[in-house]
Design a protein around this motif. Structure first.
Motif, mmCIF file in Angstrom:
data_model
loop_
_atom_site.group_PDB
_atom_site.id
_atom_site.type_symbol
_atom_site.label_atom_id
_atom_site.label_comp_id
_atom_site.label_asym_id
_atom_site.label_seq_id
_atom_site.Cartn_x
_atom_site.Cartn_y
_atom_site.Cartn_z
ATOM 1 N N ARG A 46 0.798 -1.223 0.000
ATOM 2 C CA ARG A 46 0.000 0.000 0.000
ATOM 3 C C ARG A 46 0.834 1.278 0.000
ATOM 4 N NH1 ARG A 46 -2.164 0.386 4.597
ATOM 5 N NH2 ARG A 46 -1.717 -1.568 5.659
ATOM 6 N N LEU A 47 2.158 1.143 0.111
ATOM 7 C CA LEU A 47 2.994 2.335 0.210
ATOM 8 C C LEU A 47 3.210 2.983 -1.155
ATOM 9 C CD1 LEU A 47 5.839 1.312 2.708
ATOM 10 C CD2 LEU A 47 3.849 2.745 3.145
ATOM 11 N N PRO A 48 3.087 4.310 -1.255
ATOM 12 C CA PRO A 48 3.535 5.003 -2.470
ATOM 13 C C PRO A 48 5.042 4.828 -2.654
ATOM 14 C CG PRO A 48 2.216 6.442 -1.062
ATOM 15 C CD PRO A 48 2.530 5.217 -0.257
ATOM 16 N N ARG A 49 5.521 5.119 -3.847
ATOM 17 C CA ARG A 49 6.916 4.826 -4.169
ATOM 18 C C ARG A 49 7.891 5.521 -3.225
ATOM 19 N NH1 ARG A 49 10.046 5.379 -10.018
ATOM 20 N NH2 ARG A 49 12.115 4.923 -9.192
ATOM 21 N N GLU A 50 7.689 6.820 -2.966
ATOM 22 C CA GLU A 50 8.627 7.538 -2.113
ATOM 23 C C GLU A 50 8.644 6.969 -0.699
ATOM 24 O OE1 GLU A 50 8.045 11.725 -2.164
ATOM 25 O OE2 GLU A 50 8.477 11.945 -4.304
ATOM 26 N N GLU A 51 7.484 6.654 -0.167
ATOM 27 C CA GLU A 51 7.428 6.080 1.178
ATOM 28 C C GLU A 51 8.002 4.667 1.196
ATOM 29 O OE1 GLU A 51 3.727 6.381 3.231
ATOM 30 O OE2 GLU A 51 3.359 8.437 2.573
ATOM 31 N N PHE A 52 7.852 3.945 0.104
ATOM 32 C CA PHE A 52 8.438 2.612 0.013
ATOM 33 C C PHE A 52 9.966 2.696 0.057
ATOM 34 C CE2 PHE A 52 10.190 -0.769 -2.774
ATOM 35 C CZ PHE A 52 9.889 -1.860 -1.974
ATOM 36 N N GLU A 53 10.537 3.667 -0.662
ATOM 37 C CA GLU A 53 11.994 3.842 -0.647
ATOM 38 C C GLU A 53 12.478 4.156 0.768
ATOM 39 O OE1 GLU A 53 14.126 3.364 -3.012
ATOM 40 O OE2 GLU A 53 12.767 3.044 -4.699
ATOM 41 N N ILE A 54 11.754 5.015 1.467
ATOM 42 C CA ILE A 54 12.123 5.357 2.845
ATOM 43 C C ILE A 54 12.023 4.129 3.739
ATOM 44 C CG2 ILE A 54 11.464 6.731 4.855
ATOM 45 C CD1 ILE A 54 10.549 8.917 2.901
ATOM 46 N N ALA A 55 10.977 3.330 3.530
ATOM 47 C CA ALA A 55 10.792 2.123 4.336
ATOM 48 C C ALA A 55 11.931 1.132 4.103
ATOM 49 C CB ALA A 55 9.445 1.474 4.014
ATOM 50 N N LEU A 56 12.393 0.996 2.871
ATOM 51 C CA LEU A 56 13.503 0.093 2.588
ATOM 52 C C LEU A 56 14.737 0.482 3.393
ATOM 53 C CD1 LEU A 56 13.429 -0.514 -1.287
ATOM 54 C CD2 LEU A 56 12.645 -2.033 0.528
ATOM 55 N N ARG A 57 14.999 1.767 3.487
ATOM 56 C CA ARG A 57 16.232 2.223 4.124
ATOM 57 C C ARG A 57 16.117 2.262 5.643
ATOM 58 N NH1 ARG A 57 17.186 7.376 0.026
ATOM 59 N NH2 ARG A 57 17.059 6.150 -1.901
ATOM 60 N N HIS A 58 14.966 2.688 6.153
ATOM 61 C CA HIS A 58 14.863 2.948 7.585
ATOM 62 C C HIS A 58 14.024 1.922 8.339
ATOM 63 C CE1 HIS A 58 16.882 6.807 7.187
ATOM 64 N NE2 HIS A 58 16.182 7.001 6.095
ATOM 65 N N LYS A 59 13.353 1.022 7.639
ATOM 66 C CA LYS A 59 12.581 -0.070 8.264
ATOM 67 C C LYS A 59 11.453 0.449 9.157
ATOM 68 C CE LYS A 59 15.711 -2.705 6.446
ATOM 69 N NZ LYS A 59 16.484 -1.616 5.841
ATOM 70 N N MET A 60 10.904 1.601 8.817
ATOM 71 C CA MET A 60 9.734 2.154 9.510
ATOM 72 C C MET A 60 8.595 2.249 8.504
ATOM 73 S SD MET A 60 11.175 5.158 12.022
ATOM 74 C CE MET A 60 12.266 5.931 10.827
ATOM 75 N N LEU A 61 7.480 1.547 8.788
ATOM 76 C CA LEU A 61 6.356 1.502 7.857
ATOM 77 C C LEU A 61 5.135 2.158 8.482
ATOM 78 C CD1 LEU A 61 8.121 -1.202 7.361
ATOM 79 C CD2 LEU A 61 6.146 -1.923 6.028
ATOM 80 N N PRO A 62 4.545 3.132 7.810
ATOM 81 C CA PRO A 62 3.254 3.645 8.287
ATOM 82 C C PRO A 62 2.167 2.608 8.005
ATOM 83 C CG PRO A 62 3.893 4.702 6.220
ATOM 84 C CD PRO A 62 5.037 3.838 6.618
#
Length: 578
Positions: A46-62
């Protein structure tokens, strides 16, 4: 299987972090519900692309978004600490391994395609996925046709004189680059190393690609755990191949501390180190990044030194290359020759190129990057088997500089000839591919690098390859010229000049190389290697065998990665026993 305790004290535990000064800082220790793979996969989809990239790096998912309120799930202790620092509302957690499973389930094929094809799609003119472009193919065919016609129509003596003259002038220009090593440094820039406190140090990502290296795992992890860098700012990625089941089992049997993350690259072709690095780069959260190989033993303070050096340099310096050395230099004649070569390259040639602000062919390990620049230039080309040298030239063409770092990483020199031969063939194949890539538009290359940089690029790629390929044939031709030419008769001005040129090339080439090797060894504190220095020409003959192997592989298997076997040294075996 080795336990975490057998790998050395990690100085970090769940719930607390021990600083280097001995103080203890509390970490968030709330008991949170743990999410399974399916729940994380659903959140990732469900993550948009930018939030997905952030999640990959920081392991924090909204995982829940409401007006004025976002609830997060964190994966791993580093993510939990970061969320606590940022004041994020954390309602669930998961292990990093579970997060990686969810990523492979939802986005594995997409990330693999990006790691494999993105560079070729975004930079088709700089990708080695094509060996020859159409214009290059036309030029190659034209040169071959002219050569055949000249051989058929022109006198053999004329062809010999012409070919020898052109080769002699070319190799003299290549030798000039080694002369640069022996000249006094220009000292155009003295980097000021800033002493950064722990709070000032940036997050540092370390990519460690491993393939069939089970025997090296223990010594490698010990070396990585000895890095003197704040553990909460270390981001170490152990990158494995999906097909390498023994490696995955070996890593799974070790309880790694929180600064480590294991990434498994899905199966695909070409199965190369740069493809694995591209895949791992998507997960890196650091401002700075470096690479270590399976057999590497970096000096413990190398990351601190690199961070302080970057802080004292302008933003245009995008990369620092540390020195590579061998811990088994004196094991046999082959390792001594390899040591002379590396000492000259990393101790003399690369610093001289950096002083003159010329492009540097990077080493495959211990190169340190500003990660934003690395991403900007497209990272690594997965189709180039010397992705390091290619990246060094691309950085220079993009207007960035590379400097050298006065820190060493110790490796294992090949002790067996066949192992060395396969490794050297891969390097030479890559130099040929890199030259073809960067000379697709020679005028543009000249514009990007300037005349001096243009010639340095030629000497460091096709110059190295051609020297290895043709050295014994040029030597044989020179000997034939002197021993079979009827010098009792008048040889004529042309033959006299040709003989003098050929003799100059070999005498100067040997003399400069031996002098550079001697100076480089002295700087490393190595003396008394008279026999290895005197027998360097024999080592060059071995390079010819590797060059012809490289040429054959470039034709039939251009992207095949000759795997170098490690752990063969008796020095390394004794280290593992300890």
């Amino acid at each position: 299987m080795q336990s975490a305790a057998s790998l050395g004290e990690t100085r970090q535990f769940f719930g607390f972090h021990e600083h280097y000064d001995g103080t203890i800082a509390a970490q968030p220790s709330d008991v949170l519900p743990r999410l399974p793979v399916a729940a994380l996969a659903d959140a990732l989809r469900r993550l948009p692309r930018e939030e997905f990239e952030i999640a990959l790096r920081h392991k924090m998912l909204p995982i829940v978004s409401l007006p004025g309120l976002v609830l997060y799930a964190v994966c791993g202790e580093a993510a939990k600490a970061e969320a606590f620092r940022l004041g994020r509302k954390v309602v669930a957690e998961a292990d990093v391994s579970v997060f990686q499973q969810a990523v492979r389930l939802t986005h594995g094929p997409l990330l693999l395609r990006y790691a494999t094809r993105s560079f070729a799609l975004n930079h088709p003119d700089k990708s080695a996925s094509r060996r020859l472009t159409l214009p290059q193919l036309i030029v190659a065919v034209a040169i071959a046709a002219l050569g055949i016609a000249a051989f058929a129509l022109l006198p053999g003596r004329f062809l010999w004189v012409t070919a020898s003259l052109l080769a002699g002038l070319f190799f003299l220009a290549v030798i000039a680059l080694r002369v640069l090593c022996l000249l006094p440094p220009v000292q155009t820039r003295k980097p000021r190393v800033r002493r950064l406190s722990d709070s000032e140090l940036p997050v540092y990502s370390v990519l460690v690609p491993l393939f069939r290296e089970v025997s090296m795992l223990g010594p490698l992890l010990r070396a990585l755990m000895e890095l003197r860098y704040p553990l909460e700012k270390l981001d170490i990625k152990i990158i494995l191949e999906e097909s390498d089941i023994p490696m995955q089992r070996a890593v799974a049997g070790i309880r790694l501390p929180p600064q480590f993350e294991v990434i498994v690259v899905p199966c695909g072709l070409p199965q190369t180190k740069p493809r694995a690095l591209n895949y791992g780069l998507r997960f890196a959260r650091g401002e700075l990044l470096t690479i270590f190989d399976a057999e590497d033993i970096p000096e413990p303070r190398q990351l601190r030194l690199a961070a302080g050096t970057f802080a004292g340099l302008p933003r245009g310096v995008a990369c620092l290359q540390a020195q590579l050395a061998f811990f088994n230099s004196n094991e046999n004649w082959l390792t001594r020759q390899f040591t002379i070569e590396y000492a000259t390259l990393f101790g003399l040639l690369l610093p001289a190129l950096a002083d003159h602000r010329l492009p540097l062919p990077l080493g495959g390990t211990s190169n340190h990057f500003r990660i934003e620049v690395l991403r900007e230039v497209g990272a690594w080309d997965p189709y180039n088997v010397t992705e390091d040298a290619d990246l060094g030239f691309r950085l220079a063409r993009a207007g960035y500089e590379t400097a050298t770092l006065n820190s060493r990483t110790y490796e294992e020199a090949s002790v067996k000839l066949l192992n060395w031969l396969k490794q050297r063939a891969r390097w030479l194949k890559g130099f040929l591919a890199t030259w073809l890539v960067h000379t697709r538009q020679p005028s543009r290359l000249m514009k990007d690098l300037g005349p001096a940089g243009f010639w340095a690029a030629q000497a460091l790629t096709i110059g190295v390859f051609a020297s290895a390929l043709l050295h014994p044939f040029c030597l044989a031709g020179t000997l034939a010229l002197f021993f079979f030419q009827p010098w009792s008769q008048d040889p004529g001005l042309a033959m006299t000049a040709l003989g003098g040129l050929n003799l100059l090339v070999f005498v100067l080439g040997y003399a400069v190389s031996i002098a550079a090797g001697y100076r480089a060894l002295r700087r490393r504190g190595i003396t008394g290697w008279i026999f290895p220095l005197a027998t360097m020409p024999v080592y060059w003959i071995l390079m010819t065998a590797a060059a012809w192997m490289a040429l054959w592989q470039f034709i039939v298997a251009p992207f095949h990665w000759n795997k170098t076997k490690h752990g063969l040294s008796s020095f390394q075996k004794r280290r593992k026993e300890k």
